[in-house]
Design an enzyme around this catalytic site. Sequence first.
Site, PDB file in Angstrom:
ATOM      1  N   LYS A   1       0.717  -1.303  -0.342  1.00 50.89           N
ATOM      2  CA  LYS A   1       0.003   0.020   0.117  1.00 50.89           C
ATOM      3  C   LYS A   1       1.061   1.458   0.088  1.00 50.89           C
ATOM      4  CE  LYS A   1      -1.845   0.736   4.108  1.00 50.89           C
ATOM      5  NZ  LYS A   1      -1.685   1.893   5.013  1.00 50.89           N
ATOM      6  N   THR A   2       1.719   1.151   1.361  1.00 52.08           N
ATOM      7  CA  THR A   2       2.894   2.877   1.116  1.00 52.08           C
ATOM      8  C   THR A   2       3.322   2.462   0.088  1.00 52.08           C
ATOM      9  OG1 THR A   2       2.919   2.043   3.255  1.00 52.08           O
ATOM     10  CG2 THR A   2       4.392   3.439   2.520  1.00 52.08           C
TER      11      THR A   2
ATOM     12  N   ASP B   1      -4.774   7.813   2.924  1.00 53.13           N
ATOM     13  CA  ASP B   1      -3.769   6.569   3.377  1.00 53.13           C
ATOM     14  C   ASP B   1      -4.531   6.428   4.776  1.00 53.13           C
ATOM     15  OD1 ASP B   1      -2.518   3.775   3.503  1.00 53.13           O
ATOM     16  OD2 ASP B   1      -0.905   5.258   5.043  1.00 53.13           O
ATOM     17  N   GLU B   2      -4.719   5.053   5.007  1.00 50.28           N
ATOM     18  CA  GLU B   2      -5.975   4.296   5.790  1.00 50.28           C
ATOM     19  C   GLU B   2      -6.786   5.453   5.947  1.00 50.28           C
ATOM     20  OE1 GLU B   2      -4.395   2.418   7.623  1.00 50.28           O
ATOM     21  OE2 GLU B   2      -2.205   3.017   8.256  1.00 50.28           O
TER      22      GLU B   2
ATOM     23  N   GLN C   1      -8.883  -3.606   8.560  1.00 52.25           N
ATOM     24  CA  GLN C   1      -7.810  -3.072   9.266  1.00 52.25           C
ATOM     25  C   GLN C   1      -8.359  -1.878   9.916  1.00 52.25           C
ATOM     26  OE1 GLN C   1      -3.500  -3.101   8.178  1.00 52.25           O
ATOM     27  NE2 GLN C   1      -4.088  -3.884   6.426  1.00 52.25           N
TER      28      GLN C   1
ATOM     29  N   ARG D   1       1.173  -8.331  10.432  1.00 49.53           N
ATOM     30  CA  ARG D   1       2.550  -7.132  11.260  1.00 49.53           C
ATOM     31  C   ARG D   1       3.555  -8.453  10.960  1.00 49.53           C
ATOM     32  NH1 ARG D   1       0.381  -3.712   9.401  1.00 49.53           N
ATOM     33  NH2 ARG D   1      -1.322  -4.794   9.199  1.00 49.53           N
TER      34      ARG D   1
END
Length: 733
Positions: free
Chosen positions: A38-39, A224-225, A255, A609
């Site tokens: 994603k990043t 983002d997020e 998430q 994670r």
Amino acid sequence: MHKEEDNPILKNLNPAQREAVVAVEGPILIIAGAGSGKTRVLTHKIAYLIDIGIPPQNILALTFTNKAAQVMKERIASLVNPEASKRIWAGTFHSIFARILRLEAHYLGYTSNFSIYDTEDSLNIIKRILQNYNVSNNKLNPDSVHHIISISKNKVLSPQDFIRNASNQTEKIIGEIYKEYQDYLQQNNAMDFDDLLVNTFELFSQFPEILEKYQNRFNFILVDEYQDTNRVQYLVLRQLSSKYRNITVVGDDAQSIYRWRGADIRNILDFQKDFPDVKIFRLEQNYRSTKCILAAADSVIKFNKKQIEKKLWTENPEGELIELYQCETEKDEANLVVKKIKELISGGEYSLGDIAIFYRTNAQSLEFENALRRENINYVVVGGLSFYKRKEVKDVLAYLRLLINPDDNEAFVRIINEPPRGIGKTTLTHLLNYSRENRISLFKSLEHLENIPNLQKRSITILEEFRNWIITTQEKLNEGIGTAEIINEYIKNSGLISMYEEIATDDAFDRLENIETLLSDIYEFLTQNENMTLNDYLQQISLISDIDEKNLSTEQVKMMTLHSAKGLEFPVVFIVGLEQGLFPLNRFRPKDLDDEEEERRLFYVGLTRAMKKVFLTYAKIRHRFGDELYQVPSKFISEIDRSLLLTFESENKTFRRPTTYSKETFVNSNNFNEFDQTEDGVLRIGDRVVHPFFGIGKVEHLEGSGNFAQALVNFESVGRKRLMLQYAKLKKL
DNA sequence: TGTAGTATCTTTTTT
DNA sequence: AGATACTACA
């Protein structure tokens, strides 16, 4: 097309990622599973925008933490020209909006040196207002009032709206408090965290020309997020993007873990409604975790009913099974984790920096810190009592805030008698009354000391002296030279330092050290950045979070809450305290299915994670408020596909006095999948019961069912115990 | 007004 | 159990 293939920015991206990157115009929604890059997509997309000629200052990137923004900028710098990367507007909603509000403050009746109040400041204000309302504190406690106000703000519900919507007396009172709180903030030239969002929305709503200025500035917006944005954030995004419509949002509904602070999952759905021409991309290949970890996470999240359908897959190896450890107590749990860490290190495959411990609540960190320290293992704790939240640091900051914004009553109240200078409660009350009646700040009221009733001669002298001291310092500061030296002198004269020197305990020396650290931090900030002022410093640190500060690339074990873990990855992950009531956490209030689903997403975040190895632990007995609680394993454990789990009992049992609760009290570790939904018997909350060992008690809470049914009983002799009904042999009275 | 002694609460998660 | 908030005195 072939030209794009050659572009280095597009190399090393998979087809789905590349499509999402080159889709430049219009509204774009990227559903990005955990570990799917994603990043990477966001950074490459911004680099690509710059590469095709979009001026970097026209790009706005909103992230969840300042650190994420910083990381993003660094990566962009390595992809394109570093100078260009510096000109991107990247940061959290709060920090970017604060920056805008500083520039436009006067439109909303603020000045650009407004204070930003943190939760502690807000709570202090609410406490004081509550006192004036003379309401019984058990119903309206400051925390819940603050929470209600915060949630209202995040829904853009003004005090007037709130009062209008009130359906009972209590709500009406809360509405009044909300109104008073808001007026007070404005008078203090202060905004709380939520105001940074709401006021930006108000600014853009009331002043279309200002909105247009920022619409033109931010031609391209990336978020983002996105799953954790709330209503007001969504509304501002809609305002900003409505002209050029170039907005890319990235998120993963699985998430979403901030519902409790107003995050609204519907933002993703509304996004599609508002922008019917939205292009949707899905990133489903995971590059982070082993097949085993991914399968475990998937088997858990499947228990959630509400979710967007997606299938995450990976080409990574199968990997090792997840290890589950049953421990006796929380001490035992900490010792076990440390033992496993030592094994991992001596195995040579991992180093300390590869390892993270995640827990549900900050309070759990203590046992792990103790155990790690005993074994001389380096660790770093993210969150908890951060540096800037320490009393002595906040005191120094309050002294500085008062210089910058003399209307900041919270700063005034905090320091007027810290260190003690003879201005006690009584004097302060007189001052507060006067300033409230005349609608002026406390500091302003010092100009009219002779008009304030009931003040003692001595107090007047002290207050006059205090006022002169502040004003002289402000004047010196306004000359703009030697700022750092002036600040040092000012803090020295405050008497804080000499107070701690006189106390001279270990604790006092720690505090002195913190003050010194803060002062040199300020010194560095002011000397490193030529045109930065004390005001800039104060603003910056008020929005900094602990995760922004901590260096996570060091060779230390990282410890943090599952919330802080969001967005990070580690080769080895320990998730501890997997017990009913702790994780999933419950506050003994009516069960809410949405709460449970959110807790499950949090567990999902924790699992995903991990890159290589996951350890799960729980304790059979956990101490809380001095009570011994008999814990039941988290239901989440039973939701993991059994074929992916290896279960162990911790061997290093700590000695305990034998009780009637011998071995059979505890769940057999092979039993996890027998969790079922049968009725929990005839016991009801409020029933009085008798137990063969603890005697008479009252049932305060019931939960679980079948073999897992348990009761929280408050015994007359030993206080609260959590008992499993299957074994406890409770008799109803 | 400051202090010693006592009562009460604590543990969500964060910008 | 330990920290903080409150209350009664000096």
